[in-house]
Design a protein around this motif. Sequence first.
Motif: not given
Length: 150
Positions: A39-43
Amino acid sequence: MNRIDSRTVAPAGMRALFGVHSYLHSQTDLPKPLIDLVFLRTSQINGCAHCIDMHSRDLLKDGMEVEKLVLVPAWREAGALFDAKERAALAWTESVARVADTQVPDADYETASSALSEKDLVDLTIAIGLMSAYNRLGVAFRLPVAAAGA
């Protein structure tokens, strides 16, 4: 400028997205920290400050050390700080999140599928797609960032 609140304007749609979120945390074998890392890397790729802030806080709360968290964008150069499953998930995330540019080449698929089960690979792809949808809502409607005191 104040923008609309998607949660109040389209609550059924937002609940539907949350249903996918619930699936990821209750019906997959993926550990929560790995989901939050994806989720963090996508964001980060999509530039959603609200989501970057939220998932960074989630990872810290779940025990990720700050030294590792700040190296997520440069995970390839971080050596053994990220384990094999995390590296496979992050590489897959970058390829899928940038689908318009990458077209998710066979080499990326082969790398991911050699480190992850078929189910995990599908579930990670669902996580990337879900977070991409949330990122678009967050950026489009300027969701507040907790770190900014909002």
